[in-house]
Design an enzyme around this catalytic site. Structure first.
Site, PDB file in Angstrom:
ATOM      1  N   THR A 205       0.801  -1.224   0.000  1.00 49.21           N
ATOM      2  CA  THR A 205       0.000   0.000   0.000  1.00 49.21           C
ATOM      3  C   THR A 205       0.835   1.276   0.000  1.00 49.21           C
ATOM      4  OG1 THR A 205      -0.102   0.016   2.418  1.00 49.21           O
ATOM      5  CG2 THR A 205      -1.880  -1.130   1.244  1.00 49.21           C
ATOM      6  N   LYS A 206       2.149   1.156   0.159  1.00 48.14           N
ATOM      7  CA  LYS A 206       2.983   2.351   0.265  1.00 48.14           C
ATOM      8  C   LYS A 206       3.128   3.046  -1.097  1.00 48.14           C
ATOM      9  CE  LYS A 206       4.008   2.124   4.668  1.00 48.14           C
ATOM     10  NZ  LYS A 206       3.126   1.053   5.128  1.00 48.14           N
TER      11      LYS A 206
END
Length: 370
Positions: free
Chosen positions: A185-186
């Site tokens: 998700t980064k």
């Protein structure tokens, strides 16, 4: 309208052919651990961060833990940090054998308040971990000045802030080292767990490389207690495909943040506190986080309307059950506790459409009109 917090599918479709080719090359090479893909990623991320060394590790949590140990933090030491962060920050301090010492945040940026640091320093203090929350750097000049005065290490938790800057410098140029997470998700995300320690300190870099391979140098000769924490070739190959797009994605995030801020301020005024980019900072908006009263009710309403949101973070670390032996209690960190009741992160990713943002803001306005 259904609006997810994050949608990685469009990004994948754009990079699919290049991604599959890169993964096939790894599998065909049969070299899966600490190979050329890892070396390339380490070199490229270090250069991007304006430092000499990048050390790929298994995940962002290990990156913090290894950086602490590599900087000499050991059992009996104390490490000052913020309670308003993901668990890995505090958990990594304990895993390194040290004790987390929590101090409150700046309510405007959600980051560690430098004015509270010196009062927390004792003869046992060894390091400070500022967290660059949501993609905005902490006040690193002030924090590093305090650290230098007291001869403390500074390990920047930049899990959410790759590409962020403070007064023209990257998060890695301040202090002893910084750590990145490449969780999917980064802003720069792998297709599994991955992380990195970045530093200009030759000894910290060397220690980190030894610690990530069970503390061995040469192989099978162990002088320190290390861990099995290596960034593998498959994840490095994915990240190498994505890495050239990072700056473009950061700019797209900033554009979407500006749209949110304009719409929210125009339609809701003081009912919603929008993020503040501190002067001299380059915010990469890993999250776009607002502050509102009746936060939980708003989140429930938005869910009914098809809008996914997240709360980062609902319970500060100083009052987490696992840390009860540290002796903190509700009320000790009023700004962190207040933020935990008001912070709400809205959908944010480079491919987010303006009409989706308009829908999100319209639904927030609808909630408050009711």
């Amino acid at each position: 309208m259904k609006i997810p917090m994050l949608d990685l599918s469009e990004q994948y479709q754009t990079l699919k052919n290049e991604m599959l080719t890169a993964l096939d090359q790894v599998m065909s090479s049969s070299h899966f651990i600490l190979g050329d893909n890892v070396k390339k990623l380490e070199a490229d991320v270090a250069a991007y961060s304006h430092v000499q060394h990048g050390i790929g590790v298994a995940n962002g949590s290990d990156a913090i833990h290894i950086a602490l140990q590599a900087a000499g933090v050991k059992s009996g030491d104390e490490v000052i940090t913020t309670p308003f962060t993901f668990f890995a920050t505090g958990g990594s301090i304990v895993r390194a054998g040290a004790t987390p010492v929590y101090i409150d945040i700046d309510p405007v940026t959600f980051n560690l308040d430098p004015k509270k640091i010196e009062a927390a320093i004792t003869e046992k203090t060894k390091a400070i971990i500022p967290v660059h929350l949501y993609g905005q750097t902490a006040d690193m000049e002030e924090i590093c000045a305090i650290a230098d005065k007291h001869q403390l290490a500074v390990i920047g938790d930049a899990a959410q802030a790759i590409g962020a800057k403070h007064k023209g410098k990257t998060v890695a140029e301040y202090g002893t080292a910084a750590t990145y997470s490449f969780f999917p998700t980064k802003n720069l995300g792998a297709y599994g767990d991955a992380g990195m320690v970045v530093t200009n300190d030759d000894q910290v870099a060397e220690n980190s490389r030894v610690i990530r391979v069970h503390g061995s140098k040469p192989k099978y000769y162990h002088h320190v207690l290390g861990y099995n924490s290596r960034l593998d070739e498959m994840q490095a190959a994915v990240l190498n495909v994505k890495f050239p797009h990072l700056d473009k994605w950061s700019e797209l995030r900033r554009e979407r943040a500006a749209i949110y801020t304009h719409l929210l301020n125009e339609q809701l005024g003081d009912l919603v506190k929008t993020p503040v980019e501190k002067e001299g900072n380059y915010h990469v908006f890993h999250q776009y986080t607002i502050r509102v009263e009746k936060r939980d009710e708003l989140q429930a309403f938005l869910k009914e309307q098809g809008v996914q949101t997240m709360i980062y973070y609902p319970l500060p670390l100083h009052v987490q059950p696992v840390f009860k032996d540290l002796g903190y209690k509700e009320g000790d960190m009023p700004e962190s506790e207040k933020a935990a009741k008001e912070a709400l992160s809205l959908p944010m990713f480079p491919e987010l459409k303006q009409e989706q943002q308009e829908y999100v803001v319209a639904k927030i306005a609808e909630f408050f009109k009711k």
